[in-house]
Design a protein around this motif. Structure first.
Motif, PDB file in Angstrom:
ATOM      1  N   GLY A  80       0.793  -1.240   0.175  1.00  0.00           N
ATOM      2  CA  GLY A  80      -0.208  -0.071   0.133  1.00  0.00           C
ATOM      3  C   GLY A  80       0.966   1.232  -0.004  1.00  0.00           C
TER       4      GLY A  80
ATOM      5  N   GLN B  84      -2.746   4.448   2.684  1.00  0.00           N
ATOM      6  CA  GLN B  84      -3.500   3.262   2.608  1.00  0.00           C
ATOM      7  C   GLN B  84      -3.066   2.438   3.987  1.00  0.00           C
ATOM      8  OE1 GLN B  84      -2.488   1.866  -0.934  1.00  0.00           O
ATOM      9  NE2 GLN B  84      -4.540   2.564  -2.064  1.00  0.00           N
TER      10      GLN B  84
ATOM     11  N   VAL C 298      -5.413   1.197   6.923  1.00  0.00           N
ATOM     12  CA  VAL C 298      -5.813  -0.332   7.213  1.00  0.00           C
ATOM     13  C   VAL C 298      -5.467  -0.551   8.824  1.00  0.00           C
ATOM     14  CG1 VAL C 298      -5.005  -2.357   6.494  1.00  0.00           C
ATOM     15  CG2 VAL C 298      -5.671  -0.764   5.000  1.00  0.00           C
TER      16      VAL C 298
ATOM     17  N   ALA D 254      -6.998  -5.580  -2.522  1.00  0.00           N
ATOM     18  CA  ALA D 254      -7.959  -4.464  -2.129  1.00  0.00           C
ATOM     19  C   ALA D 254      -8.468  -5.202  -0.593  1.00  0.00           C
ATOM     20  CB  ALA D 254      -9.156  -3.936  -2.753  1.00  0.00           C
TER      21      ALA D 254
ATOM     22  N   VAL E 287     -15.105  -1.702  -4.931  1.00  0.00           N
ATOM     23  CA  VAL E 287     -13.802  -0.996  -4.118  1.00  0.00           C
ATOM     24  C   VAL E 287     -13.620   0.342  -4.757  1.00  0.00           C
ATOM     25  CG1 VAL E 287     -11.551  -1.201  -3.436  1.00  0.00           C
ATOM     26  CG2 VAL E 287     -13.248  -3.389  -3.729  1.00  0.00           C
TER      27      VAL E 287
ATOM     28  N   GLU F 196      -9.445   4.543  -4.705  1.00  0.00           N
ATOM     29  CA  GLU F 196      -8.445   4.953  -3.570  1.00  0.00           C
ATOM     30  C   GLU F 196      -8.112   3.947  -2.492  1.00  0.00           C
ATOM     31  OE1 GLU F 196     -12.112   6.868  -2.358  1.00  0.00           O
ATOM     32  OE2 GLU F 196     -11.321   6.541  -4.089  1.00  0.00           O
ATOM     33  N   SER F 197      -8.781   2.841  -2.799  1.00  0.00           N
ATOM     34  CA  SER F 197      -8.366   1.710  -1.853  1.00  0.00           C
ATOM     35  C   SER F 197      -7.680   0.395  -2.749  1.00  0.00           C
ATOM     36  CB  SER F 197      -9.828   0.956  -1.243  1.00  0.00           C
ATOM     37  OG  SER F 197     -10.285   2.028  -0.370  1.00  0.00           O
TER      38      SER F 197
END
Length: 413
Positions: free
Chosen positions: A110, A114, A118, A182, A217, A220-221
Motif C-alpha cells: 500500500g 493506505q 488499514v 484490496a 471497491v 483509492e483503496s
C-alpha cells in the motif's frame, strides 16, 4: 461448539509489554486450545470461538501500531507466537499466521495513506483477516466502473473466510495485466462462502471456496495505486512488494514447527503416563520411559526439531533485517532470504512428518485410539505441506548452492 476454555477467553490479564510476555500469552492460548483440540478437530465446526480467544488474548493486534492499541511487535515475535499457538492447535496457528500476513499486506503493497488507514481500522476494532487470494485459480476479474472497481469470480480456497471481519481480494483489471489487491468488509451480500472445507487436516481453518459477486471497491483503496495528473490510477512498485511470498512461506514453516512441537510433547506425556514397557525385552524395564530405544528416539526427534527451529529463527532474522530498510532492500538480499526460508520450510516439513509418524513407535498400539488424537499432527502437516511442491524449494536451495542463483520472485517464491 463452545468449551469452558473458550468461554473464559476474557479472563486474560493485562496485555504483555515485552516479546517474551507475548510468547507466554501465546502459550497460554495454546494450553487452552489443547484441552479439547481432538474433539474440535473431529467436529470440524466453524472456529468462531477459537478466533474470539485470539481476539480476547490480544494476539490479533500483535503487529498493530501502539498508538491505535496494538502491541507494536516485530515479525520475529509474531512468528514465535504462531509457532506457540500451533503447538496447541495447528489450525488456529495457521489462521493466526495468515491473519498476520494479510494485516501486513498493506505495509508491503500500500501507499503510506493506505497503510495508516488499514492499520488503524483493524487495530482499533480488533478485526480478523481472511483472504481470497489463490494464484492457482483464475484471477478475479475487475471491471472499472467510474471511481470504483468491481471484483467478480471464484476462489477455491479462502482461509479464514467465514470467521473474518476483513477479506483481502486480488484480481486483474479486465483487458489489462494490472493486478489489484484490496481489503474489504467480509460481511456483505457480494461475498458468499461455500462452507465446503472438509479436508484431511487443518480442518478448522475455514479454507473452503468463496464466490465474489460484484464486490465494489473505490479506486483509492486499490493497494499501491496512486492517482496521476491525468486522473488515471497507476501502481507504484517497490522492491519490498516482492517480500510478500517469502514471509508467507516463513509463516508456513513456523506453524509446521509448532504442530510438530505439540505432537512431540503430547506423545511424550502419553509415553510417560500410559505406554507400558515391553515385557519380553532382553533388559526389561519398569517403565516405557526407561527403555533405551524410546529415549534414543525422543532424543533424535527433539534434536531434529531444535535444528529446524534454529534455521527458522535464522530466516526470521533475515526478514527482520530487511524490514529495517524495506525500501532499500536489494535483489540479492531478497533472494538470499528466500533461499534460507526455502531451506527452513523443507526441513520443517521433513521433521514434522517424521515426528507425526514416529510418535506411534514411542507410544504403542493403544495410542492409535481416536480419542488420543496423535493422528492430527501428521494430517495437519501432510495437508498444508502440499500447498506448493516442496521439491521446488529443495531445487531453489540447490541452485543457490550449486550455481549461486537466487530465486526470482513468483507467486510462490
Amino acid at each position: 461448539m463452545t468449551t469452558e476454555a473458550v468461554r473464559n477467553a476474557a479472563e486474560f490479564g493485562a496485555a504483555p509489554t515485552t516479546p517474551e510476555g507475548w510468547i507466554d500469552r501465546a502459550r497460554e492460548v495454546a494450553t487452552r486450545l489443547s484441552v479439547d483440540a481432538v474433539a474440535r478437530d473431529r467436529a470440524n465446526q466453524v472456529p468462531t470461538y477459537e478466533v474470539n480467544l485470539l481476539k480476547q488474548s490480544g494476539l490479533v493486534t500483535l503487529l498493530g501500531p501502539v498508538e491505535h492499541g496494538g502491541a507494536g511487535q516485530d515479525w520475529t515475535t509474531a512468528l514465535r507466537v504462531v509457532r506457540a499457538v500451533a503447538a496447541g492447535d495447528g489450525s488456529i496457528g495457521q489462521l493466526l499466521g495468515y491473519h498476520y500476513l494479510w494485516a501486513w499486506a498493506a505495509r508491503l503493497v500500500g501507499t503510506p495513506e493506505q497503510i495508516a488507514a488499514v492499520e488503524q481500522l483493524y487495530t482499533e476494532n480488533n478485526f480478523f483477516f481472511g483472504g481470497a487470494v489463490n494464484p492457482r485459480d483464475d484471477d478475479l476479474v475487475i471491471e472499472v466502473d467510474g471511481d470504483e472497481l468491481v471484483f467478480t469470480g471464484r476462489k477455491s480456497f479462502s482461509t479464514g473466510g467465514r470467521i473474518s471481519d476483513l477479506t483481502v481480494l486480488e484480481g486483474v483489471i479486465e483487458g489489462t495485466a494490472k493486478h489489484v489487491f484490496a481489503i474489504v468488509p467480509t460481511q456483505q451480500e457480494a461475498i458468499v462462502f461455500a462452507g465446503d472445507w472438509d479436508n484431511l487436516g487443518q480442518r478448522l481453518t475455514e479454507s473452503g471456496a468463496v464466490e465474489i459477486n460484484g464486490v465494489r471497491v473505490p479506486w483509492e483503496s486499490a493497494a499501491g495505486y496512486v492517482r496521476q495528473g491525468d486522473g488515471a490510477y497507476e501502481f507504484v512498485p517497490r522492491v519490498y512488494n516482492t517480500l510478500n511470498v517469502p514471509i508467507i512461506q516463513l509463516v508456513f514453516t513456523n506453524f509446521y514447527l509448532g504442530i510438530a512441537e505439540g505432537a512431540l510433547a503430547t506423545a511424550a506425556t502419553y509415553t510417560r503416563d500410559t505406554t507400558r514397557a515391553w515385557p519380553y525385552a532382553a533388559d526389561v524395564k519398569e517403565k516405557a520411559s526407561e527403555e533405551f530405544y524410546i529415549q534414543e528416539a525422543y532424543g533424535d526427534l527433539t534434536s531434529k526439531l531444535w535444528a529446524a527451529q534454529a534455521l527458522a529463527e535464522r530466516a526470521a532474522g533475515l526478514i527482520e533485517a530487511i524490514n529495517a530498510h524495506a525500501d532499500e532492500v536489494t535483489e540479492q538480499e531478497r533472494g538470499e532470504a528466500a533461499v534460507v526460508i526455502a531451506a527452513a520450510k523443507q526441513v520443517a516439513i521433513d521433521v514434522g512428518l517424521e515426528i507425526g509418524t514416529r510418535v506411534y513407535d514411542l507410544t504403542g498400539a493403544r495410542a492409535t485410539s481416536n480419542k488420543v488424537g496423535l493422528d492430527i499432527a501428521w494430517r495437519n502437516i501432510r495437508t498444508h505441506s502440499l500447498h506448493d511442491p516442496v521439491a521446488h524449494k529443495r531445487a531453489e536451495v540447490g541452485r543457490y548452492a550449486l550455481l549461486g542463483e537466487i530465486p526470482a520472485p513468483t507467486w510462490y517464491t
